[in-house]
Design a protein around this motif. Structure first.
Motif, PDB file in Angstrom:
ATOM      1  N   GLN A 277      -7.973   6.396   1.722  1.00 36.32           N
ATOM      2  CA  GLN A 277      -8.628   5.765   2.519  1.00 36.32           C
ATOM      3  C   GLN A 277      -9.091   6.534   3.694  1.00 36.32           C
ATOM      4  OE1 GLN A 277      -6.880   2.066   3.773  1.00 36.32           O
ATOM      5  NE2 GLN A 277      -6.971   1.181   1.617  1.00 36.32           N
ATOM      6  N   ILE A 278      -8.154   7.624   4.140  1.00 40.41           N
ATOM      7  CA  ILE A 278      -8.411   8.311   5.381  1.00 40.41           C
ATOM      8  C   ILE A 278      -9.534   9.394   4.845  1.00 40.41           C
ATOM      9  CG2 ILE A 278      -7.400  10.238   6.486  1.00 40.41           C
ATOM     10  CD1 ILE A 278      -4.723   8.736   6.540  1.00 40.41           C
TER      11      ILE A 278
ATOM     12  N   MET B 226       0.800  -1.093  -0.120  1.00 39.15           N
ATOM     13  CA  MET B 226       0.089  -0.127   0.102  1.00 39.15           C
ATOM     14  C   MET B 226       0.943   1.133   0.025  1.00 39.15           C
ATOM     15  SD  MET B 226      -2.765   1.387   2.816  1.00 39.15           S
ATOM     16  CE  MET B 226      -3.677  -0.240   2.785  1.00 39.15           C
ATOM     17  N   THR B 227       0.596   2.267  -0.823  1.00 42.45           N
ATOM     18  CA  THR B 227       1.427   3.304  -0.913  1.00 42.45           C
ATOM     19  C   THR B 227       0.811   4.456  -0.008  1.00 42.45           C
ATOM     20  OG1 THR B 227       0.228   4.398  -2.720  1.00 42.45           O
ATOM     21  CG2 THR B 227       1.970   2.705  -3.282  1.00 42.45           C
ATOM     22  N   LEU B 228       1.738   5.406   0.237  1.00 46.02           N
ATOM     23  CA  LEU B 228       0.976   6.622   1.025  1.00 46.02           C
ATOM     24  C   LEU B 228      -0.095   7.306   0.433  1.00 46.02           C
ATOM     25  CD1 LEU B 228       4.175   8.266   2.605  1.00 46.02           C
ATOM     26  CD2 LEU B 228       2.614   6.937   3.643  1.00 46.02           C
ATOM     27  N   LYS B 229      -0.386   7.479  -0.950  1.00 45.98           N
ATOM     28  CA  LYS B 229      -1.431   7.745  -1.609  1.00 45.98           C
ATOM     29  C   LYS B 229      -2.569   7.071  -1.491  1.00 45.98           C
ATOM     30  CE  LYS B 229      -2.866   9.551  -6.032  1.00 45.98           C
ATOM     31  NZ  LYS B 229      -2.414   9.375  -7.500  1.00 45.98           N
ATOM     32  N   ASN B 230      -2.507   5.789  -1.524  1.00 40.43           N
ATOM     33  CA  ASN B 230      -3.525   5.069  -1.111  1.00 40.43           C
ATOM     34  C   ASN B 230      -4.030   5.222   0.354  1.00 40.43           C
ATOM     35  OD1 ASN B 230      -3.698   3.958  -3.655  1.00 40.43           O
ATOM     36  ND2 ASN B 230      -2.637   2.076  -3.111  1.00 40.43           N
ATOM     37  N   LEU B 231      -3.292   4.895   1.148  1.00 44.75           N
ATOM     38  CA  LEU B 231      -3.533   5.347   2.513  1.00 44.75           C
ATOM     39  C   LEU B 231      -4.347   6.766   2.710  1.00 44.75           C
ATOM     40  CD1 LEU B 231      -3.488   4.326   5.709  1.00 44.75           C
ATOM     41  CD2 LEU B 231      -1.271   5.536   5.834  1.00 44.75           C
ATOM     42  N   PHE B 232      -4.002   7.744   2.123  1.00 46.56           N
ATOM     43  CA  PHE B 232      -4.512   9.220   2.201  1.00 46.56           C
ATOM     44  C   PHE B 232      -5.688   9.059   1.775  1.00 46.56           C
ATOM     45  CE2 PHE B 232      -5.036  13.628   1.357  1.00 46.56           C
ATOM     46  CZ  PHE B 232      -4.816  14.131   2.606  1.00 46.56           C
TER      47      PHE B 232
ATOM     48  N   MET C 268      -5.827   6.170  11.297  1.00 46.31           N
ATOM     49  CA  MET C 268      -5.216   5.984  10.015  1.00 46.31           C
ATOM     50  C   MET C 268      -4.113   7.462   9.943  1.00 46.31           C
ATOM     51  SD  MET C 268      -7.708   4.208   8.243  1.00 46.31           S
ATOM     52  CE  MET C 268      -7.081   3.870   6.216  1.00 46.31           C
ATOM     53  N   LEU C 269      -4.995   8.477  10.022  1.00 46.76           N
ATOM     54  CA  LEU C 269      -4.152   9.753   9.870  1.00 46.76           C
ATOM     55  C   LEU C 269      -2.773   9.825  10.742  1.00 46.76           C
ATOM     56  CD1 LEU C 269      -4.108  12.528   8.406  1.00 46.76           C
ATOM     57  CD2 LEU C 269      -5.576  13.477  10.450  1.00 46.76           C
ATOM     58  N   GLN C 270      -2.955   9.359  12.051  1.00 43.38           N
ATOM     59  CA  GLN C 270      -1.783   9.541  12.868  1.00 43.38           C
ATOM     60  C   GLN C 270      -0.859   8.550  12.251  1.00 43.38           C
ATOM     61  OE1 GLN C 270      -3.481   8.474  16.612  1.00 43.38           O
ATOM     62  NE2 GLN C 270      -3.940  10.272  17.234  1.00 43.38           N
ATOM     63  N   ALA C 271      -1.215   7.231  11.845  1.00 46.73           N
ATOM     64  CA  ALA C 271      -0.134   6.475  11.324  1.00 46.73           C
ATOM     65  C   ALA C 271       0.552   7.107  10.020  1.00 46.73           C
ATOM     66  CB  ALA C 271      -0.585   4.956  11.054  1.00 46.73           C
ATOM     67  N   TYR C 272      -0.403   7.719   9.253  1.00 46.15           N
ATOM     68  CA  TYR C 272       0.329   8.422   7.906  1.00 46.15           C
ATOM     69  C   TYR C 272       1.217   9.526   8.337  1.00 46.15           C
ATOM     70  CZ  TYR C 272      -0.007  11.187   3.751  1.00 46.15           C
ATOM     71  OH  TYR C 272       0.246  11.865   2.709  1.00 46.15           O
ATOM     72  N   ILE C 273       0.984  10.222   9.309  1.00 49.94           N
ATOM     73  CA  ILE C 273       1.890  11.186   9.676  1.00 49.94           C
ATOM     74  C   ILE C 273       3.211  10.666  10.250  1.00 49.94           C
ATOM     75  CG2 ILE C 273       2.270  13.120  11.432  1.00 49.94           C
ATOM     76  CD1 ILE C 273      -0.752  13.673  11.008  1.00 49.94           C
TER      77      ILE C 273
ATOM     78  N   ARG D 242     -12.720   7.593   4.852  1.00 51.41           N
ATOM     79  CA  ARG D 242     -13.469   7.247   6.142  1.00 51.41           C
ATOM     80  C   ARG D 242     -14.004   8.525   6.608  1.00 51.41           C
ATOM     81  NH1 ARG D 242     -13.996   2.316   8.114  1.00 51.41           N
ATOM     82  NH2 ARG D 242     -12.108   1.075   7.703  1.00 51.41           N
ATOM     83  N   PHE D 243     -13.481   9.781   6.372  1.00 55.65           N
ATOM     84  CA  PHE D 243     -14.140  10.964   7.032  1.00 55.65           C
ATOM     85  C   PHE D 243     -15.407  11.359   6.104  1.00 55.65           C
ATOM     86  CE2 PHE D 243      -9.772  11.688   8.943  1.00 55.65           C
ATOM     87  CZ  PHE D 243     -10.327  11.810  10.406  1.00 55.65           C
ATOM     88  N   VAL D 244     -15.559  11.111   4.969  1.00 60.83           N
ATOM     89  CA  VAL D 244     -16.610  11.332   4.095  1.00 60.83           C
ATOM     90  C   VAL D 244     -17.659  10.447   4.706  1.00 60.83           C
ATOM     91  CG1 VAL D 244     -17.602  11.015   1.913  1.00 60.83           C
ATOM     92  CG2 VAL D 244     -15.183  12.129   2.175  1.00 60.83           C
TER      93      VAL D 244
END
Length: 68
Positions: free
Chosen positions: A9-10, A1-7, A54-59, A13-15
């Motif tokens: 998904q984040i 999974m790339t960072l773009k895919n993770l972002f 997920m946002l915390q992990a992304y950061i 989730r918020f939507v």
């Protein structure tokens, strides 16, 4: 999974959290605190918590990549 895919998904989730919050507000406005309103609030809360984690992990991942 790339960072773009993770972002992406984040954001999704918020939507979904916003969607479930709007459904809950509409359900409470029309019928009061019924089953659908409580379920919508539960799903919205779940999406907000998962999106925040997920946002915390992304950061953290982004910070570790930037250090290298």
């Amino acid at each position: 999974m790339t960072l773009k895919n993770l972002f992406i998904q984040i954001i999704i989730r918020f939507v979904f959290a916003v969607l479930f919050i709007s459904l809950a507000v509409n359900a409470v406005h029309t019928a009061g605190w019924g089953f659908m309103a409580i379920i919508s609030v539960f799903f919205a809360t779940s999406d907000v918590v998962k999106g925040t984690r997920m946002l915390q992990a992304y950061i953290e991942i982004k910070k570790s990549i930037d250090k290298q």
